[in-house]
Design a protein around this motif. Structure first.
Motif, PDB file in Angstrom:
ATOM      1  N   LEU A   1      54.578  32.823  -1.268  1.00 33.57           N
ATOM      2  CA  LEU A   1      55.185  32.724   0.059  1.00 33.57           C
ATOM      3  C   LEU A   1      54.890  31.333   0.625  1.00 33.57           C
ATOM      4  O   LEU A   1      53.738  30.994   0.897  1.00 33.57           O
ATOM      5  N   VAL A   2      55.937  30.529   0.762  1.00 34.66           N
ATOM      6  CA  VAL A   2      55.787  29.175   1.293  1.00 34.66           C
ATOM      7  C   VAL A   2      56.246  29.162   2.747  1.00 34.66           C
ATOM      8  O   VAL A   2      57.303  29.695   3.066  1.00 34.66           O
ATOM      9  N   GLY A   3      55.437  28.537   3.603  1.00 31.18           N
ATOM     10  CA  GLY A   3      55.831  28.384   5.008  1.00 31.18           C
ATOM     11  C   GLY A   3      54.872  29.097   5.940  1.00 31.18           C
ATOM     12  O   GLY A   3      54.101  29.964   5.531  1.00 31.18           O
TER      13      GLY A   3
ATOM     14  N   CYS B   1      59.467  32.895  -1.968  1.00 34.60           N
ATOM     15  CA  CYS B   1      60.097  32.981  -0.641  1.00 34.60           C
ATOM     16  C   CYS B   1      59.731  31.704   0.097  1.00 34.60           C
ATOM     17  O   CYS B   1      58.569  31.300   0.071  1.00 34.60           O
ATOM     18  N   VAL B   2      60.696  31.073   0.752  1.00 37.37           N
ATOM     19  CA  VAL B   2      60.403  29.845   1.497  1.00 37.37           C
ATOM     20  C   VAL B   2      60.970  29.974   2.903  1.00 37.37           C
ATOM     21  O   VAL B   2      62.137  30.333   3.068  1.00 37.37           O
ATOM     22  N   GLY B   3      60.136  29.704   3.907  1.00 37.41           N
ATOM     23  CA  GLY B   3      60.651  29.709   5.281  1.00 37.41           C
ATOM     24  C   GLY B   3      59.567  29.887   6.304  1.00 37.41           C
ATOM     25  O   GLY B   3      58.414  30.196   5.959  1.00 37.41           O
TER      26      GLY B   3
ATOM     27  N   GLY C   1      51.229  28.666   3.024  1.00 43.42           N
ATOM     28  CA  GLY C   1      51.361  27.957   4.304  1.00 43.42           C
ATOM     29  C   GLY C   1      52.490  26.941   4.194  1.00 43.42           C
ATOM     30  O   GLY C   1      53.245  26.942   3.214  1.00 43.42           O
ATOM     31  N   ALA C   2      52.594  26.072   5.191  1.00 37.41           N
ATOM     32  CA  ALA C   2      53.679  25.081   5.185  1.00 37.41           C
ATOM     33  C   ALA C   2      53.457  24.080   4.054  1.00 37.41           C
ATOM     34  O   ALA C   2      52.342  23.605   3.848  1.00 37.41           O
ATOM     35  N   VAL C   3      54.499  23.810   3.314  1.00 40.86           N
ATOM     36  CA  VAL C   3      54.442  22.866   2.186  1.00 40.86           C
ATOM     37  C   VAL C   3      55.361  21.688   2.523  1.00 40.86           C
ATOM     38  O   VAL C   3      56.475  21.906   3.013  1.00 40.86           O
ATOM     39  N   PRO C   4      54.925  20.442   2.282  1.00 40.73           N
ATOM     40  CA  PRO C   4      55.815  19.308   2.580  1.00 40.73           C
ATOM     41  C   PRO C   4      57.157  19.459   1.857  1.00 40.73           C
ATOM     42  O   PRO C   4      57.202  19.869   0.691  1.00 40.73           O
TER      43      PRO C   4
ATOM     44  N   PRO D   1      60.775  20.970  -4.366  1.00 44.43           N
ATOM     45  CA  PRO D   1      61.490  21.095  -5.646  1.00 44.43           C
ATOM     46  C   PRO D   1      60.597  21.644  -6.761  1.00 44.43           C
ATOM     47  O   PRO D   1      61.077  22.371  -7.638  1.00 44.43           O
ATOM     48  N   TRP D   2      59.296  21.337  -6.722  1.00 44.42           N
ATOM     49  CA  TRP D   2      58.387  21.855  -7.750  1.00 44.42           C
ATOM     50  C   TRP D   2      58.252  23.372  -7.630  1.00 44.42           C
ATOM     51  O   TRP D   2      58.162  24.076  -8.637  1.00 44.42           O
TER      52      TRP D   2
END
Ligand code: UDP
Length: 406
Positions: A251-253, A221-223, A282-285, A290-291
């Motif tokens: 969970l990204v973001g 999940c990204v957001g 947490g927040a990922v650049p 893409p990785w």
């Protein structure tokens, strides 16, 4: 052509995935840089939110970001309407001092709408507005998520006064007509895009190695961590999977220290007995995403509402199928049964059923991933930028013709 872009409340160059920096920031950044590359001069005006940031930042060839003083840098979002008049005055003074002339003003989000109206009037130029989200639509999607009382009124005013409104998906034109009495003729549908040079499939084994993953299936999940994103549904549906002990949810973001939603999700993972199955990144650049998309078996987007859903498109561009809620702009991106699945209900069981099918069948995931990749290739930012340049040119020449006729 020279364009003034207004993004009052959130800086398009801010760290993504935290607070208010998400899809809108990516959108404004990509559009400004893309237009700049095509020879359009773009100045983005944003409220100074950090006292050490330079006043003017070069965003790329032909595009600048200008941080304008308006209230204390650390002001809360709820206090921002108060500083709009100062912001307008300071933009006017800066522009008068520089002697710059703009051909058009493009405002983003409801807080920038009144700025766009005032500047377009002052400079006697056309004004284009993009809302990104609308208060009435959010209210319908998930009640209890109330916005400031004046938001709907301001959106109504902006919808009435602006020369054109740009939306990412046709469903928003219907919402604008139905909920805001906006004339459909002035609404242009321009879907968002994806940077296909950045978002392309990476080697899955390498991606997994980089992220320290084992052989488990991966649900991503990204957001931003916002209740409207419905990430609780991801946890609840993953908990229903028969093979849940061989699944990792990433969970990204979000700002894990400060977002109340982060704490709620940590508690939920605990209550579901999923703590050791869930990774809070947490927040990922943006450049590293893409990785993540390539390492994942699927992206889940269980949002209660998405006006567009950039993360779905980014995952698709990386060849990853998407299981999404059938809301907002997501059905225009995800083709049910072809590039992933659309789920019409916001409850864990139907999501779990789709996850189960997709995770159990490698061939199906590969086929859907390939179809997703091909679909995303037609949605590169370059074509979006061209459509914007044409829209701006039309509005500018229409304005000139109207003035000549008077
Ligand atoms: N994003 C990011 N890092 C994060 C989380 C999100 O770069 O840690 C980016 C993501 O790649 C996407 C945007 O933020 O481009 C989120 O856009 P989306 O339209 O999905 O959601 P919004 O923020 O507009 O609600």
């Amino acid at each position: 052509m020279r364009i003034a872009v207004i993004c009052y409340h959130s800086c398009p160059m801010a760290r993504l995935g935290e607070r208010d920096a998400g899809g809108m920031s990516v959108y404004i950044r990509s559009l400004a840089q893309g237009l700049g590359r095509q020879g359009v001069q773009v100045d983005v005006f944003s409220r100074r939110h950090d006292s050490i940031d330079p006043f003017i930042v070069e965003m790329g060839e032909g595009s600048r970001l200008i941080h304008v003083e308006a209230g204390p840098p650390e002001a809360l979002k709820t206090d921002l309407p108060e500083y709009i008049p100062t912001f307008i005055e300071n933009v006017k003074s800066f522009v008068a001092e520089e002697g710059t002339e703009y051909d058009l003003v493009h405002s983003h989000y409801w807080l920038s709408g009144p700025v766009g109206i005032a500047l377009a009037e002052e400079w006697d130029k056309p004004h284009v507005a993009t809302f990104h989200t609308l208060a009435e639509v959010k209210r319908q999607a998930r009640s209890g998520m109330e916005d400031p009382i004046e938001r709907s009124e301001i959106e109504r005013l902006v919808a009435a006064e602006t020369d054109a409104i740009v939306v990412s998906d046709a469903h928003e034109r219907d919402f604008l007509a139905r909920l805001y009495d906006a004339s459909p003729e002035k609404v242009a549908v321009v879907p968002g895009g994806v940077d296909i040079d950045l978002f392309h499939p990476r080697n899955k084994e390498e991606a997994r190695r980089r992220l320290g993953l084992n052989g488990d299936k991966v649900i991503l999940c990204v957001g931003r961590l916002d209740p409207l994103k419905g990430v609780d549904l991801t946890l609840a549906s993953a908990a229903l999977l028969e093979d849940r002990n061989h699944v990792t949810v990433i969970l990204v973001g979000g700002d894990l220290e400060n977002d109340p939603e982060a704490k709620r999700l940590v508690d939920l993972a605990d209550a579901l007995g999923m703590t050791d199955r869930v990774r809070f990144e947490g927040a990922v650049p943006h450049e590293d995403l893409p990785w993540y998309y390539s390492a994942a078996d699927l992206l889940m987007v269980p949002s209660y509402y998405e006006s567009f859903g950039l993360v779905a498109l980014e995952a698709m561009a990386c060849g990853t199928p998407v299981v999404a809620a059938r809301v907002g702009g997501l059905p225009s991106l995800v083709k049910d049964g072809e590039t992933g699945y659309l789920v019409p209900w916001h409850c864990p069981e139907p999501f779990a059923e789709r996850l189960e099918v997709l995770l159990a069948h490698d061939d199906l995931r590969n086929t859907m991933g390939k179809a997703a990749y091909h679909r995303a290739q037609g949605m590169a930012w370059e074509s979006v930028v061209e459509r914007f340049a044409t829209l701006y040119e039309d509005l500018i020449s229409r304005e000139v013709e109207t003035k000549e006729a008077v």
